[in-house]
Design a protein around this motif. Structure first.
Motif, PDB file in Angstrom:
ATOM      1  N   LEU A   1       0.808  -1.187   0.017  1.00 56.94           N
ATOM      2  CA  LEU A   1      -0.126  -0.044   0.166  1.00 56.94           C
ATOM      3  C   LEU A   1       0.869   1.379  -0.053  1.00 56.94           C
ATOM      4  N   ASN A   2       2.049   1.113   0.226  1.00 55.93           N
ATOM      5  CA  ASN A   2       3.024   2.150   0.093  1.00 55.93           C
ATOM      6  C   ASN A   2       3.157   2.754  -1.531  1.00 55.93           C
ATOM      7  N   THR A   3       2.997   1.821  -2.316  1.00 58.30           N
ATOM      8  CA  THR A   3       3.346   1.922  -3.642  1.00 58.30           C
ATOM      9  C   THR A   3       2.463   2.827  -4.489  1.00 58.30           C
ATOM     10  N   SER A   4       2.821   3.220  -5.613  1.00 63.56           N
ATOM     11  CA  SER A   4       1.898   4.158  -6.450  1.00 63.56           C
ATOM     12  C   SER A   4       0.674   3.216  -7.102  1.00 63.56           C
ATOM     13  N   ALA A   5       0.952   2.023  -7.204  1.00 59.58           N
ATOM     14  CA  ALA A   5      -0.001   1.003  -7.711  1.00 59.58           C
ATOM     15  C   ALA A   5      -1.162   1.177  -7.011  1.00 59.58           C
TER      16      ALA A   5
END
Length: 800
Positions: free
Chosen positions: A510-514
């Motif tokens: 959930l840290n990721t830009s996806a």
């Protein structure tokens, strides 16, 4: 109210006297400049006299307070001092927290008017406080309960550090000289540890922005309150040969440090820096730490540190307009109308939020109650009654659990928050004799902009049928921030139609830009990936924790019927450390225009230096969409529809998938993920999407690709009676706008040309052609772009 006149102290030493205020004996100490009474940190004797009149059964908060007090008394009488007491003395979280109970009982010493009951409360509270402090006074000892050097600087002190000076403030007349010496000894050590760990930007390797981190704000509060609690007679010099103002030579010497460099950093950051305009940089969960900032400012105000004749410029934070923005931002982050969350209807109605960064629930949470209460107390103490009333409305109406959430066991608060602190706060913030506050939101502006964290929130109104859109493109430096720059939220008629997937990291995915509504772009793989970075690298995300090569830029604007945002995200997708350099992302930009109430047009540029690198448009949806060609449709739980039309890239593939990630926030409504990309992975890609919100039974509007026919290349779309165009390449000094022409059907009434230079003027001509009209735009003098570089005009304004 009362007045005490103190004459000049012409002799050396401190003059001591006593006075009876509101039925209690207070000591007065004069050092030639000031006098001191107790309590004075959060409440004055005049406040206590008022609160005593509120301690009646007719006050709905008073029985709740007394129920919690009863639980605390029973816990002390039956378990404290036995093996059944559950305080582990750790610096993180404990099943029970001694100082939390003690604060509640110490407050009752002030509130209670019966002398026998007062004495009983005082004995219990002082015994519990000294239980902790006598252990701490033995000195720092790693791993030993209450003595570990982290006890004063980690989670326990973050949530409970303010309880110690408040207890001392409430009980001050009953401490012996030996006990006061113990208190002072411990506070001196704790302040020294806090100063070394935090202490303002000078000791902060993450830079100025990190000064707004929740740990920094908590320990700024602690140092302010610890340093202000002792009277001069009880705060002798450690080294008699040095001035009392020498840092560390007295407890009070640290007041100047807290209100000097440390507050100066915060003033710079909040009043006119990267936290200005109110929205919390750490998001809608950890933004509760702004209440700790209130706590420190309340202490400064009540102790006279904000006296205009004495105050330094940074003391302007007490009266800063930032707090107007903070409150407006709090309201704008919420949707218009509360509703019971899916699967948790027992919570009652909650206000969903445009949540960002790490968070546990998607609505306004009980943890915000102390933040709102401290704001009320500060504003009331300063006579800011209108703002206090608005904060009071928020306290009564905006939180999960409504009016009765505070009735719980001390030491067992939500997420470790102190109920012993919260219960008195809530009691003192809720005036039972005041008329219920009116809802302040309908009188507020429909657009809120934060130039600090770079976020804009707009709505068509404050009614239940309104449409709302939020857009954010922030720097990604602090704890708890995620790769969400370029994210947008779209809410319509009671349903969140698209949003980032809100939650708390979740396997670092959930840290990721996806998992935001933004771009993902493949880059080289760094040789020194940190533990939280493999998923970012694999998914083509923005680099978090200050690892990126720089911050995004953003411009926003709004006008009749539209809201626009333009951001350059390129630096966030590249990463440089002293061990590796990954800088293959050459361009990542987003321009968004919301045509109110139903259409969102998004134009993206993505470019890499190396071939065969993926570039993806990500959109999250409330249900798995149906996909047909370049179109998709998803249904919200209330049957609202979200339509997507993908116009660029020409051969883009729409791939739906179920959103699966650990750590999703309670109540998260985004269930599916729509990814759009050109499978040939060209070096340079343009994305163009038209997103539409619609009622049940309303068909998807026809959105057609529109391109310029001459001059500077532009591309965009026609939707209904609107035409929206964007430059194919960034308009820069090296690539200035020259002239351009485009042809649209005759029904097009309103034109939006985005991505131009802000506040520049142009001329427009029109010619009738077969099937429509051709508009030519050249640099000129008649039509001006807005502050985000959007040129807006009506067909009827242009005379052939």
């Amino acid at each position: 109210m009362f007045t005490i006149n103190v004459g000049s102290n012409l002799s050396q030493g401190t003059r001591v006297g006593k006075v009876i205020v509101a039925g209690q004996q207070c000591a007065i100490y004069q050092d030639g400049q000031s006098f001191q009474v107790h309590p004075r940190l959060w409440y004055t004797p005049g406040d206590i006299a008022k609160f005593q009149k509120w301690a009646v059964p007719q006050n709905p908060t008073y029985p709740i307070l007394m129920d919690v007090v009863g639980q605390a008394v029973a816990a002390y009488d039956t378990r404290f001092g036995t093996v059944n007491w559950k305080d582990n003395g750790t610096f993180t979280f404990s099943p029970e927290t001694t100082e939390d109970y003690a604060l509640l009982l110490a407050f009752m010493y002030q509130l209670e008017t019966d002398p026998v009951k007062r004495s009983a409360y005082a004995v219990r509270a002082k015994t519990m406080l000294m239980y902790v402090l006598n252990k701490a006074a033995l000195g720092a000892a790693p791993g030993i309960p209450f003595r570990d050097p982290h006890f004063s600087i980690k989670d326990r002190a973050r949530f409970f550090g303010q309880t110690y000076p408040l207890i001392v403030d409430y009980l001050y007349p009953i401490f012996s000289p030996v006990e006061k010496a113990t208190i002072r000894k411990v506070f001196l050590r704790w302040i020294g540890e806090s100063k070394a760990a935090y202490g303002g930007n000078g000791n902060n390797t993450m830079g100025m922005k990190f000064s707004a981190n929740n740990y920094q704000l908590a320990h700024f509060r602690n140092v302010t309150m610890w340093s202000e609690i002792m009277d001069p007679a009880d705060d002798p010099k450690v080294d008699p040969a040095q001035p009392a103002t020498t840092l560390g030579n007295t407890l009070h010497s640290y007041t100047a440090y807290a209100t000097g460099r440390w507050l100066s950093d915060l003033w710079t950051l909040f009043d006119h820096g990267q936290c200005q305009n109110g929205l919390p940089m750490e998001g809608t969960l950890y933004g509760l730490s702004y209440g700790w900032f209130h706590d420190a400012l309340l202490t400064m105000h009540n102790t006279g540190l904000d006296d205009p004749s004495l105050a330094t410029p940074q003391m302007g934070m007490v009266t800063s307009s930032f707090w107007n923005d903070w409150l407006a931002g709090y309201f704008h982050l919420m949707v218009n109308t509360p509703a019971p969350p899916a699967g948790a209807a027992y919570l009652g109605n909650v206000f969903e939020q445009f949540g960002y960064c790490d968070l546990l629930r998607i609505w306004s949470i009980p943890e915000n109650a102390p933040m709102l209460a401290s704001a009320i107390l500060l504003d009331r103490s300063m006579g800011n009654n209108a703002r206090a009333d608005a904060e009071y409305w928020a306290l009564r109406n905006s939180l999960e659990g409504g009016q009765f959430w505070l009735n719980r066991v001390p030491g067992h608060g939500w997420f470790g928050n102190p109920t012993g602190n919260e219960a008195p706060q809530q009691f003192t913030a809720r005036d039972p004799f005041a008329a219920p506050p009116t809802d302040p939101r309908p009188a507020m502006a429909k657009v809120f902009e934060s130039n600090g964290i770079k976020m804009v929130i707009g709505r068509t109104g404050w009614d239940p049928a309104a449409s709302l859109l939020a857009f954010k493109s922030s720097y990604i430096t602090e704890n708890h921030t995620t790769g969400d720059a370029g994210n947008f939220w779209f809410y319509r008629k009671g349903a969140m139609l698209t949003s980032n997937v809100r939650g708390y990291t979740g396997q670092d995915i959930l840290n990721t830009s996806a998992y935001a509504n933004t771009l993902t772009i493949q880059n080289d793989v760094p040789s020194d990936l940190a533990w939280f970075e493999p998923e970012i690298s694999a998914r083509g995300g923005q680099w978090i924790f200050g690892q990126a090569t720089g911050d995004p830029t953003m411009l926003t604007s709004n006008g009749p019927g539209y809201l626009a945002a333009d951001t350059n995200l390129t630096k966030l997708y590249n990463r440089v450390t002293n061990k590796s350099s990954v800088t293959d992302v050459k361009l990542a930009t987003r321009t968004l225009i919301w045509l109110q109430p139903d259409y969102v047009v998004v134009y993206d540029r993505a470019k890499t230096g190396k071939a065969n690198r993926f570039k993806r448009f990500n959109l999250h949806l409330p249900a798995m969409p149906t996909v047909q060609g370049n179109k998709a449709m998803a249904l919200a739980p209330n049957a609202e529809r979200l339509y997507v039309t993908s116009l660029l890239p020409a051969n883009g593939m729409l791939v739906p998938a179920v959103d699966v990630a650990d750590g999703q926030a309670v109540g998260e409504t985004m269930k599916a993920h729509l990814t759009i990309e050109d499978p040939s992975n060209p070096l340079d890609v343009r994305f163009l999407h038209v997103i539409q919100g619609a009622d049940t039974g309303v068909s998807q509007a026809a959105a057609q690709l529109l391109s310029s026919s001459a001059g500077t290349p532009l591309e965009g779309a026609t939707i209904g009676t609107n035409a929206v165009l964007f430059p194919h390449d960034l308009i820069t000094a090296a690539n200035p706008f020259a002239a351009m022409s485009y042809t649209v059907p005759v029904q097009i009434a309103t034109h939006y040309i985005a991505g131009l230079s802000p506040n520049m003027t142009y001329d427009i001509t029109v010619a009738t052609v077969a099937g429509g009209k051709t508009f030519t735009i050249t640099p000129g003098t008649h039509f001006m772009t807005d502050k985000a570089g959007v040129l807006v005009f009506q067909s009827g304004q242009i005379v052939p």
